[in-house]
Design a protein around this motif. Structure first.
Motif, short mmCIF file in Angstrom:
data_model
loop_
_atom_site.label_atom_id
_atom_site.label_comp_id
_atom_site.label_asym_id
_atom_site.label_seq_id
_atom_site.Cartn_x
_atom_site.Cartn_y
_atom_site.Cartn_z
N GLN A 32 0.84 -1.19 0.00
CA GLN A 32 0.00 0.00 0.00
C GLN A 32 0.87 1.24 0.00
O GLN A 32 1.81 1.37 0.80
CB GLN A 32 -0.93 0.01 1.22
CG GLN A 32 -1.94 1.16 1.17
CD GLN A 32 -3.01 1.05 2.24
OE1 GLN A 32 -2.99 0.13 3.06
NE2 GLN A 32 -3.95 1.99 2.25
N ILE A 33 0.57 2.18 -0.91
CA ILE A 33 1.38 3.39 -1.08
C ILE A 33 0.65 4.63 -0.55
O ILE A 33 1.25 5.49 0.09
CB ILE A 33 1.73 3.61 -2.57
CG1 ILE A 33 2.35 2.33 -3.17
CG2 ILE A 33 2.67 4.79 -2.71
CD1 ILE A 33 3.62 1.87 -2.49
N GLY A 54 9.73 9.58 -2.45
CA GLY A 54 9.11 8.37 -1.95
C GLY A 54 7.91 8.60 -1.06
O GLY A 54 7.31 7.64 -0.56
N ALA A 55 7.50 9.85 -0.88
CA ALA A 55 6.37 10.15 0.01
C ALA A 55 5.03 9.76 -0.60
O ALA A 55 4.05 9.61 0.12
CB ALA A 55 6.36 11.63 0.36
N ALA A 206 3.38 18.47 -8.18
CA ALA A 206 4.14 17.67 -7.22
C ALA A 206 5.59 18.14 -7.23
O ALA A 206 6.19 18.29 -8.29
CB ALA A 206 4.07 16.19 -7.59
N GLU A 207 6.15 18.37 -6.05
CA GLU A 207 7.52 18.89 -5.97
C GLU A 207 8.20 18.48 -4.67
O GLU A 207 7.55 18.32 -3.63
CB GLU A 207 7.52 20.43 -6.05
CG GLU A 207 7.84 20.98 -7.41
CD GLU A 207 9.27 20.71 -7.87
OE1 GLU A 207 10.13 20.35 -7.05
OE2 GLU A 207 9.51 20.85 -9.07
N ILE A 223 2.68 15.86 1.89
CA ILE A 223 2.43 14.43 1.95
C ILE A 223 3.62 13.74 2.60
O ILE A 223 4.77 14.08 2.34
CB ILE A 223 2.14 13.85 0.54
CG1 ILE A 223 1.77 12.37 0.61
CG2 ILE A 223 3.30 14.09 -0.40
CD1 ILE A 223 1.29 11.80 -0.71
N ASP A 224 3.32 12.77 3.46
CA ASP A 224 4.37 11.99 4.12
C ASP A 224 3.87 10.56 4.28
O ASP A 224 2.78 10.33 4.84
CB ASP A 224 4.70 12.59 5.49
CG ASP A 224 5.84 11.85 6.18
OD1 ASP A 224 6.96 11.86 5.64
OD2 ASP A 224 5.60 11.28 7.26
N LYS A 225 4.64 9.63 3.77
CA LYS A 225 4.30 8.19 3.88
C LYS A 225 2.88 7.91 3.40
O LYS A 225 2.13 7.15 4.02
CB LYS A 225 4.50 7.71 5.32
CG LYS A 225 5.94 7.85 5.80
CD LYS A 225 6.10 7.44 7.26
CE LYS A 225 7.54 7.63 7.72
NZ LYS A 225 7.70 7.30 9.17
N GLY A 226 2.52 8.53 2.28
CA GLY A 226 1.24 8.24 1.66
C GLY A 226 0.03 8.92 2.28
O GLY A 226 -1.11 8.59 1.93
#
Length: 250
Positions: A32-33, A54-55, A206-207, A223-226
């Motif tokens: 799950q992302i 990777g967030a 997105a940046e 966003i952090d860890k999806g």
């Protein structure tokens, strides 16, 4: 009593939303992302989706565009449900996607790349034509016969943005526009995004580069860890050292 906030000072979610994303779960295989992700983009806003590598930024864009269909949740464009629809139907509905790897047609000319993206908008509008693109992107007008594979990275980025606009979308998804570009080119891309914002183009960007976004966006979501952990105006993000230090510092 505090003065009422101006329209641009209000959080994007508090304004009439062009795009609404709620409770989005996305998986790659068994992994799950995205976890119940939510965000909103008001018409005419430039919203920066900020986060470390990777967030989940690119996965969010792929989910909105239908490339990574969500397992759960809602993606609404002007109130119309898009989650689960095929990517070409989402594009026809008014969402234009500029991927992070640009994906020009290298053996076609600049003008051919633009014409490949040409179509009417979802309501039949045709605001973006070759003439208008060449007016807003004069660098492309001077190289319209050049093969796209021979352009620099920055020129290709401008071409992919222009090609997306040729589809007359209601919303542009702009994935990592500054990635891999020299600082002087990043500044040019920033000026271009500022011009599009002034023209009323609605952008979700997105940046990783917070300083780039502070200069060009109107609103931000972190966003952090999806998971989206913070949403506010750019002024609010700029003043919030706790959030920037915790989630955006490298």
């Amino acid at each position: 009593m505090a003065e009422a906030a101006t329209l641009e000072d209000r959080p994007a979610a508090a304004r009439a939303a062009l795009l609404e994303v709620e409770n989005l779960d996305v998986y790659y295989g068994a992994s799950q992302i995205l976890f119940g992700l939510g965000l909103a983009v008001g018409e005419g806003d430039t919203v920066a989706l900020l986060g470390r590598n990777g967030a989940g930024k690119s996965t969010t864009f792929k989910a909105i565009a239908g490339i990574a269909p969500p397992r759960r949740g809602s993606v609404r464009l002007r109130g119309r449900e898009m989650a689960g629809a095929a990517p070409h139907r989402i594009a026809r509905a008014g969402i234009g996607y500029v991927p992070e790897d640009r994906q020009v047609f290298p053996e076609h000319s600049v003008e051919d790349n633009l014409l490949i993206g040409e179509k009417k908008g979802p309501t039949g509008k045709r605001e973006w034509t070759l003439e208008r693109v060449y007016d807003v992107f004069p660098i492309l007008a001077g190289m319209k016969g050049r093969m796209a594979g021979r352009l620099s990275g920055g020129e290709q980025q401008m071409l992919t943005i222009a090609r997306t606009l040729m589809g007359n979308p209601d919303l542009v998804l702009l994935d990592e526009p500054s990635e891999g570009l020299a600082p002087i080119i990043v500044a040019e891309i920033g000026k271009l995004i500022g011009t599009l914002r002034e023209m009323g183009v609605t952008i979700l960007m997105a940046e990783q580069n917070m300083h780039f976004c502070l200069a060009v966006a109107t609103h931000a979501a972190v966003i952090d860890k999806g998971v989206v952990v913070y949403r506010d105006t750019i002024a609010g993000l700029r003043a919030n050292r706790e959030i920037t230090d915790r989630y955006l510092s490298i």
